[in-house]
Enzyme design. Structure first.
Site, PDB file in Angstrom:
ATOM      1  N   LEU A  85       0.835  -1.203   0.000  1.00 47.60           N
ATOM      2  CA  LEU A  85       0.000   0.000   0.000  1.00 47.60           C
ATOM      3  C   LEU A  85       0.868   1.251   0.000  1.00 47.60           C
ATOM      4  O   LEU A  85       0.365   2.350  -0.076  1.00 47.60           O
ATOM      5  CB  LEU A  85      -0.942  -0.015   1.208  1.00 47.60           C
ATOM      6  CG  LEU A  85      -1.745  -1.326   1.370  1.00 47.60           C
ATOM      7  CD1 LEU A  85      -2.677  -1.230   2.576  1.00 47.60           C
ATOM      8  CD2 LEU A  85      -2.536  -1.651   0.129  1.00 47.60           C
ATOM      9  N   ARG A  86       2.174   1.057   0.115  1.00 46.63           N
ATOM     10  CA  ARG A  86       3.181   2.124  -0.047  1.00 46.63           C
ATOM     11  C   ARG A  86       3.235   3.130   1.095  1.00 46.63           C
ATOM     12  O   ARG A  86       4.026   4.074   1.029  1.00 46.63           O
ATOM     13  CB  ARG A  86       2.988   2.887  -1.359  1.00 46.63           C
ATOM     14  CG  ARG A  86       3.014   2.011  -2.593  1.00 46.63           C
ATOM     15  CD  ARG A  86       4.290   1.222  -2.708  1.00 46.63           C
ATOM     16  NE  ARG A  86       4.408   0.592  -4.034  1.00 46.63           N
ATOM     17  CZ  ARG A  86       5.302  -0.349  -4.311  1.00 46.63           C
ATOM     18  NH1 ARG A  86       6.147  -0.769  -3.377  1.00 46.63           N
ATOM     19  NH2 ARG A  86       5.377  -0.873  -5.510  1.00 46.63           N
ATOM     20  N   ASP A 105      -0.590  -9.664  -5.603  1.00 43.40           N
ATOM     21  CA  ASP A 105       0.771  -9.126  -5.599  1.00 43.40           C
ATOM     22  C   ASP A 105       0.765  -7.666  -6.077  1.00 43.40           C
ATOM     23  O   ASP A 105       1.610  -7.248  -6.886  1.00 43.40           O
ATOM     24  CB  ASP A 105       1.720  -9.974  -6.451  1.00 43.40           C
ATOM     25  CG  ASP A 105       3.179  -9.735  -6.073  1.00 43.40           C
ATOM     26  OD1 ASP A 105       3.416  -9.226  -4.953  1.00 43.40           O
ATOM     27  OD2 ASP A 105       4.068 -10.031  -6.881  1.00 43.40           O
ATOM     28  N   HIS A 113       2.660   1.936  -8.520  1.00 42.84           N
ATOM     29  CA  HIS A 113       3.809   2.824  -8.714  1.00 42.84           C
ATOM     30  C   HIS A 113       3.350   4.177  -9.240  1.00 42.84           C
ATOM     31  O   HIS A 113       2.313   4.275  -9.895  1.00 42.84           O
ATOM     32  CB  HIS A 113       4.778   2.230  -9.744  1.00 42.84           C
ATOM     33  CG  HIS A 113       5.659   1.158  -9.186  1.00 42.84           C
ATOM     34  ND1 HIS A 113       6.606   1.405  -8.210  1.00 42.84           N
ATOM     35  CD2 HIS A 113       5.737  -0.158  -9.450  1.00 42.84           C
ATOM     36  CE1 HIS A 113       7.229   0.279  -7.916  1.00 42.84           C
ATOM     37  NE2 HIS A 113       6.715  -0.693  -8.645  1.00 42.84           N
TER      38      HIS A 113
END
Lengths: 427, 321
Positions: free
Chosen positions: A66-67, A308, A312
């Site tokens: 989820l960054r 997965d 980005h």
């Protein structure tokens, strides 16, 4: 008090309970109250007409990023959990390779807090197996477990030193923690970016041989035997790895395994003109591998499918192929790509749904992934025939890095309930 | 993958990125065009006005002497304005992305980029993202392609050997890391040679190398039989450090081209090398400077071939996209 919901006349598929029939689901106070016949005194606050829809357990995704914290220019917990909700996902595990790494309770708690605030799916952090994922010192696994981590793993960072891996597995086993293991031998991986085969040879791209994965699988299996640790092998990409998993299961080792959805659909040959959208790790492999992964899902050697998901920012994918960052944004294509497997008669619908709900719940040891009376009402309602296009209007993830951009898919979620609360409705 | 990118809607050359996907007709056209430029170098005025008023930027992210110089001379002989920029330290180290570098140069009204970069796919990336009127010539990208080198080698071979279809060509050395080898193999197969043979130890061959359309041999003595053209590849010193080879000495013993070894090939075999040469590592000086060597001819031909490719790429009317 949460609303009482009547999901009417949908095709209920609940693999855990062996159900596949048209019927009704009744939700009271966030829980599954009854199937078919309403519970005593039931009065619906809301009725969902699920005619021609499929009603199944909400999906459980074992591998996502989820960054947040650390890379909120790529995505945020709020943006990605919302995207997940729209994809029928009610529970998701996040890898520890955030910045900072999930190796302290504070980071785990931060992620849980942000997810709670976003109020979409349930988010479970996976704790780092080793401090900073460096593969040298053990993380404080017990404290991390107490802070809400559901498993431990080293994300995509291989633990180079097998003695450290052994001890980490022993320690995890002592605290009854599941180890999520993505097999990848550091040295054989050799900073590659595509499968070692005809394509890597033709385009002169740094390559990753199958042996980088199979050797890591074999080593880890030996350590499972030695340590008694419970291991889940994630994102397997090649046939020979799966053969090893099959043999180990037959032998009696307590292991499970999953595959990323794109590995069931794409091969190295799909990679067009150095298109960085196809840059994933492990890399896309051959037709033989893809077909074997599909078969192994049908036979049960592979337990589950994960997205997965790796969103980005645009810049991460703008560059010469080897210099771009690996990963696809894949939450929202998870269901339609699973349904393609049904259409292509790789799996039955019930098997496909089990791979997204029943089995991952069992792997994590959760009381979910089923429409069992008394369980939290984590439910996905979808229209298997509704077409939609992958475009800016429909896409919710902040990461638009998908090779499927612009394509039209069949199968769309109309409602997602998490513990009886609507976290998504198709408008 | 790749290939329509370099042709416009009429099938004419727009970019020159790889040999992969180009047919014999187009390759022959390049060779024939180069032929017309060959005589020029001997004349008093070594210039034609084909690209007068055009601006060409040689963008070298990796060091090069020969390739850069011949590209520069080729551009000058076509009367273009040419600037060479060496960005030996990677642009990313300075914080500027490859795309930003390109965008900045575009803003200076460039017509053509000649690009060398250490990463495979860099030339494709630039061609995909640059303004539609700009042509991109790949002067070598990572381990992927070096198509102008392949063309000048084809051109050189044609000067010595009349019929491609009867030729057996051996490429010897570090195929794995060589963009030259990949482009040579594709070019030789496109024009239909009888055989391309690669000769190297397994550590210097890419996986499934046979899928490129070559026969594979691990022994130089066996491999040189019946060979018409020998292409030697440079052996980089760093290959020893990464455990690909035990020593330069052992490599020379096994794969170095000496007079004795050369005698195994056909008596009229020619010896080629894309340069720079490592004397005593992959080739003996007696062979490199011997009568069968055409290494310096390759260098001279580099100018004519690059003139041909630049002129053809700039001819295009209307962009492919």
């Amino acid at each position: 008090m949460k609303p009482s919901i009547h999901i009417k006349h949908g095709r209920i598929i609940d693999p855990a309970n062996g159900i596949d029939r048209v019927g009704c689901v009744y939700v009271v106070d966030g829980k599954i109250a009854a199937l078919d016949q309403p519970p005593d005194g039931f009065s619906a606050d809301e009725i969902i007409d699920a005619h021609d829809h499929i009603v199944c357990p909400g999906f459980i995704d074992l591998s996502t990023r989820l960054r947040e914290p650390g890379q909120s220019r790529k995505a945020t917990i709020a943006s990605e959990t919302q995207a997940a909700a729209s994809a029928g996902i009610t529970t998701m595990c996040v890898h520890p390779d955030t910045i900072p790494v999930i190796d302290t309770p504070a980071v785990a708690e931060l992620i849980k807090d942000l997810a709670e605030k976003a109020d979409y799916p349930q988010v479970y952090p996976i704790a780092a197996l080793t401090q900073k994922l460096e593969g040298t010192e053990l993380s404080s696994m017990l404290a991390l477990k107490q802070a809400g981590c559901i498993a431990v793993g080293n994300a995509n960072q291989p633990v180079k030193n097998l003695l450290v891996l052994r001890r980490a597995m022993e320690y995890a086993a002592s605290h009854n923690l599941l180890v999520m293991f993505r097999p990848n031998d550091f040295w054989l991986g050799n900073n590659g970016c595509v499968h070692e085969g005809a394509i890597s040879t033709r385009y002169g791209l740094p390559s990753i041989p199958e042996a980088a994965e199979t050797i890591a699988v074999a080593q880890c299996l030996e350590l499972v035997e030695l340590t008694g640790c419970r291991v889940h092998f994630g994102q397997l990409s090649c046939k020979r790895s799966v053969i090893k998993i099959h043999q180990a299961k037959k032998y009696g080792l307590n292991i499970t395994a999953d595959v990323a959805i794109h590995q069931l659909h794409l091969t190295e040959n799909d990679m067009a003109a150095f298109d960085s959208a196809y840059h994933v790790l492990p890399p896309l492999r051959t037709e033989t591998d893809k077909n074997y992964l599909r078969q192994s899902l049908a036979s049960g050697t592979l337990n589950s499918i994960c997205s997965d998901h790796q969103p980005h920012d645009i810049d991460a994918k703008l560059g010469a192929f080897p210099e771009t960052e690996p990963g696809m944004s894949s939450l929202e294509t998870l269901l339609p790509l699973m349904l393609r497997l049904i259409n292509q008669q790789t799996l039955s619908l019930s098997q496909g749904i089990a791979a997204l709900s029943t089995h991952p719940a069992a792997i994590l040891g959760l009381n979910s992934g089923a429409l069992t009376v008394g369980f939290a009402a984590d439910i996905c309602v979808f229209d298997p025939n509704l077409s939609w296009q992958v475009n800016n209007t429909n896409w919710r993830s902040m990461g638009t890095n998908t090779p499927f951009w612009g394509l039209t898919f069949k199968g769309r979620v109309t409602h997602t309930l998490q513990a009886g609360k609507f976290i998504y409705r198709l408008s | 993958m790749t290939n329509n990118l370099q042709l416009n809607s009429e099938g004419k050359l727009k970019h020159f990125l790889t040999i992969d996907g180009l047919d014999k007709g187009l390759l022959t056209e390049i060779l024939d065009t180069a032929e017309s430029f060959v005589g020029m170098s001997d004349q008093q005025i070594k210039k034609v006005p084909l690209l007068r008023g055009k601006t060409i930027v040689n963008l070298f992210f990796e060091n090069s002497t020969r390739t850069r110089t011949t590209f520069e001379l080729a551009a000058k002989r076509l009367s273009a304005d040419v600037i060479s920029i060496s960005i030996a330290t990677s642009s990313t180290a300075k914080g500027e992305s490859l795309l930003d570098t390109i965008r900045n140069l575009e803003a200076m009204f460039v017509d053509m980029f000649v690009v060398r970069h250490s990463i495979s796919g860099a030339a494709h990336f630039i061609a995909q993202h640059t303004a539609p009127h700009i042509s991109v010539i790949n002067a070598g990208d990572g381990q992927h392609a070096h198509p102008t080198q392949a063309m000048l080698d084809l051109f050189t071979i044609r000067q010595y050997k009349k019929d491609f279809s009867k030729l057996r060509v051996a490429i010897i050395g570090d195929i794995l890391h060589s963009r030259v080898a990949r482009s040579e193999i594709q070019a030789l197969n496109a024009v239909g040679v009888a055989e391309v043979r690669v000769i190297a130890p397994k550590t210097l061959l890419p996986a499934h190398v046979e899928t490129l359309g070559v026969t594979v041999c691990h022994n130089l003595t066996e491999g040189l039989k019946d060979i018409d053209v020998i292409i030697m590849l440079r052996l980089q010193k760093e290959r020893m450090a990464s455990a690909l080879l035990p020593s330069e000495n052992e490599y020379f013993k096994c794969f170095g081209l000496t007079e004795d070894k050369l005698a195994i090939a056909k008596p009229d075999a020619i010896v080629m090398h894309p340069g720079p040469i490592n004397r005593g590592v992959e080739i003996d000086s007696k062979v490199a400077d011997g009568p069968q060597s055409v290494i310096l001819r390759q260098v001279s031909n580099g100018i004519a071939i690059r003139m041909a490719i630049m002129a053809m790429a700039m001819q295009k009317q209307g962009a492919s996209e």
